[in-house]
Write a protein that holds these residues in place. Sequence first.
Motif, mmCIF file in Angstrom:
data_model
loop_
_atom_site.group_PDB
_atom_site.id
_atom_site.type_symbol
_atom_site.label_atom_id
_atom_site.label_comp_id
_atom_site.label_asym_id
_atom_site.label_seq_id
_atom_site.Cartn_x
_atom_site.Cartn_y
_atom_site.Cartn_z
ATOM 1 N N SER A 139 0.853 -1.189 0.000
ATOM 2 C CA SER A 139 0.000 0.000 0.000
ATOM 3 C C SER A 139 0.889 1.239 0.000
ATOM 4 N N GLY A 140 0.281 2.394 -0.261
ATOM 5 C CA GLY A 140 1.004 3.647 -0.169
ATOM 6 C C GLY A 140 1.382 4.272 -1.494
ATOM 7 N N GLY A 141 1.107 3.591 -2.582
ATOM 8 C CA GLY A 141 1.422 4.175 -3.880
ATOM 9 C C GLY A 141 0.502 5.341 -4.209
ATOM 10 N N GLY A 142 0.834 6.048 -5.296
ATOM 11 C CA GLY A 142 0.011 7.174 -5.698
ATOM 12 C C GLY A 142 0.712 8.033 -6.715
ATOM 13 N N ALA A 199 7.536 15.358 -9.228
ATOM 14 C CA ALA A 199 8.976 15.154 -9.131
ATOM 15 C C ALA A 199 9.533 15.952 -7.955
ATOM 16 N N GLY A 200 10.430 15.314 -7.210
ATOM 17 C CA GLY A 200 10.981 15.923 -6.013
ATOM 18 C C GLY A 200 10.219 15.596 -4.748
ATOM 19 N N GLY A 201 9.061 15.006 -4.893
ATOM 20 C CA GLY A 201 8.232 14.668 -3.750
ATOM 21 C C GLY A 201 8.620 13.350 -3.111
ATOM 22 N N SER A 202 7.813 12.946 -2.120
ATOM 23 C CA SER A 202 8.103 11.736 -1.350
ATOM 24 C C SER A 202 6.854 10.871 -1.230
ATOM 25 N N LEU A 203 7.093 9.585 -1.077
ATOM 26 C CA LEU A 203 6.051 8.618 -0.767
ATOM 27 C C LEU A 203 6.644 7.566 0.156
ATOM 28 N N ARG A 204 5.792 6.962 0.974
ATOM 29 C CA ARG A 204 6.225 5.823 1.773
ATOM 30 C C ARG A 204 5.330 4.637 1.455
ATOM 31 N N LEU A 205 5.947 3.590 0.980
ATOM 32 C CA LEU A 205 5.232 2.348 0.702
ATOM 33 C C LEU A 205 5.313 1.441 1.920
ATOM 34 N N SER A 206 4.238 0.703 2.126
ATOM 35 C CA SER A 206 4.197 -0.291 3.197
ATOM 36 C C SER A 206 3.878 -1.650 2.602
ATOM 37 N N CYS A 207 4.371 -2.672 3.251
ATOM 38 C CA CYS A 207 4.077 -4.036 2.843
ATOM 39 C C CYS A 207 3.740 -4.819 4.104
ATOM 40 N N ALA A 227 5.159 0.016 -11.161
ATOM 41 C CA ALA A 227 4.464 -0.751 -10.136
ATOM 42 C C ALA A 227 5.516 -1.293 -9.188
ATOM 43 N N TYR A 228 5.303 -1.099 -7.901
ATOM 44 C CA TYR A 228 6.261 -1.536 -6.888
ATOM 45 C C TYR A 228 5.720 -2.766 -6.168
ATOM 46 N N TYR A 229 6.595 -3.746 -6.029
ATOM 47 C CA TYR A 229 6.228 -5.021 -5.411
ATOM 48 C C TYR A 229 7.144 -5.322 -4.241
ATOM 49 N N CYS A 230 6.587 -5.859 -3.164
ATOM 50 C CA CYS A 230 7.457 -6.400 -2.133
ATOM 51 C C CYS A 230 7.484 -7.918 -2.272
ATOM 52 N N ALA A 231 8.564 -8.490 -1.794
ATOM 53 C CA ALA A 231 8.777 -9.918 -1.961
ATOM 54 C C ALA A 231 9.568 -10.448 -0.774
ATOM 55 N N ALA A 232 9.434 -11.743 -0.545
ATOM 56 C CA ALA A 232 10.092 -12.382 0.588
ATOM 57 C C ALA A 232 10.829 -13.637 0.144
ATOM 58 N N THR A 233 11.917 -13.909 0.841
ATOM 59 C CA THR A 233 12.672 -15.129 0.598
ATOM 60 C C THR A 233 13.320 -15.571 1.906
ATOM 61 N N PRO A 234 13.461 -16.889 2.127
ATOM 62 C CA PRO A 234 14.109 -17.345 3.360
ATOM 63 C C PRO A 234 15.596 -16.985 3.398
ATOM 64 N N GLY A 238 10.323 -15.986 -3.520
ATOM 65 C CA GLY A 238 9.214 -16.879 -3.807
ATOM 66 C C GLY A 238 7.851 -16.344 -3.466
ATOM 67 N N SER A 239 7.771 -15.329 -2.614
ATOM 68 C CA SER A 239 6.480 -14.763 -2.213
ATOM 69 C C SER A 239 6.408 -13.322 -2.682
ATOM 70 N N TRP A 240 5.266 -12.974 -3.279
ATOM 71 C CA TRP A 240 5.109 -11.642 -3.867
ATOM 72 C C TRP A 240 3.759 -11.042 -3.498
ATOM 73 N N GLY A 241 3.746 -9.728 -3.370
ATOM 74 C CA GLY A 241 2.486 -9.015 -3.237
ATOM 75 C C GLY A 241 1.913 -8.693 -4.603
ATOM 76 N N GLN A 242 0.772 -8.002 -4.592
ATOM 77 C CA GLN A 242 0.083 -7.706 -5.845
ATOM 78 C C GLN A 242 0.587 -6.426 -6.496
ATOM 79 N N GLY A 243 1.356 -5.638 -5.769
ATOM 80 C CA GLY A 243 1.934 -4.424 -6.309
ATOM 81 C C GLY A 243 1.127 -3.178 -5.995
ATOM 82 N N THR A 244 1.814 -2.046 -5.981
ATOM 83 C CA THR A 244 1.171 -0.743 -5.811
ATOM 84 C C THR A 244 1.815 0.226 -6.795
ATOM 85 N N GLN A 245 0.991 1.028 -7.457
ATOM 86 C CA GLN A 245 1.478 1.888 -8.527
ATOM 87 C C GLN A 245 2.023 3.193 -7.968
#
Length: 123
Positions: A7-10, A14-22, A93-100, A111-118
């Motif tokens: 979440s957190g996309g939008g 230019a020059g601005g900020s965003l914080r994505l969460s997973c 599109a930004y995706y978070c992912a996990a691996t052992p 191996g594990s992926w989220g659905q992405g946020t634009q």
Amino acid sequence: QVQLVESGGGLVQAGGSLRLSCAASGRTFSSSVMGWFRQAPGKEREFVAGIGWSGARTHYADSVKGRFTISRDNAKNTVYLQMNSLKPEDTAAYYCAATPRVQTWTPGNFGSWGQGTQVTVSS
């Protein structure tokens, strides 16, 4: 398996900020290496930032070093991507992912992926 929801996309100038969460569910989050990747239209998915299970070790793509910061809160089962000084070329599109365990910071190692946020950065 870890289930991931970004979440957190939008839209930002230019020059601005965003914080994505997973947000992660599953018992293995606190022992997982987490990564953020992005994919622009017509391009391959690329690594952005990664963080070890404890948060002590981080790794960044050269294109975002000094502008993006990855962090995690294992008590909240959440990983973050703070993005500052955004550029139009960060649009993707930004995706978070996990691996052992990480061997290379490439999509195939996760191996594990989220659905992405634009994220869209206007000039």
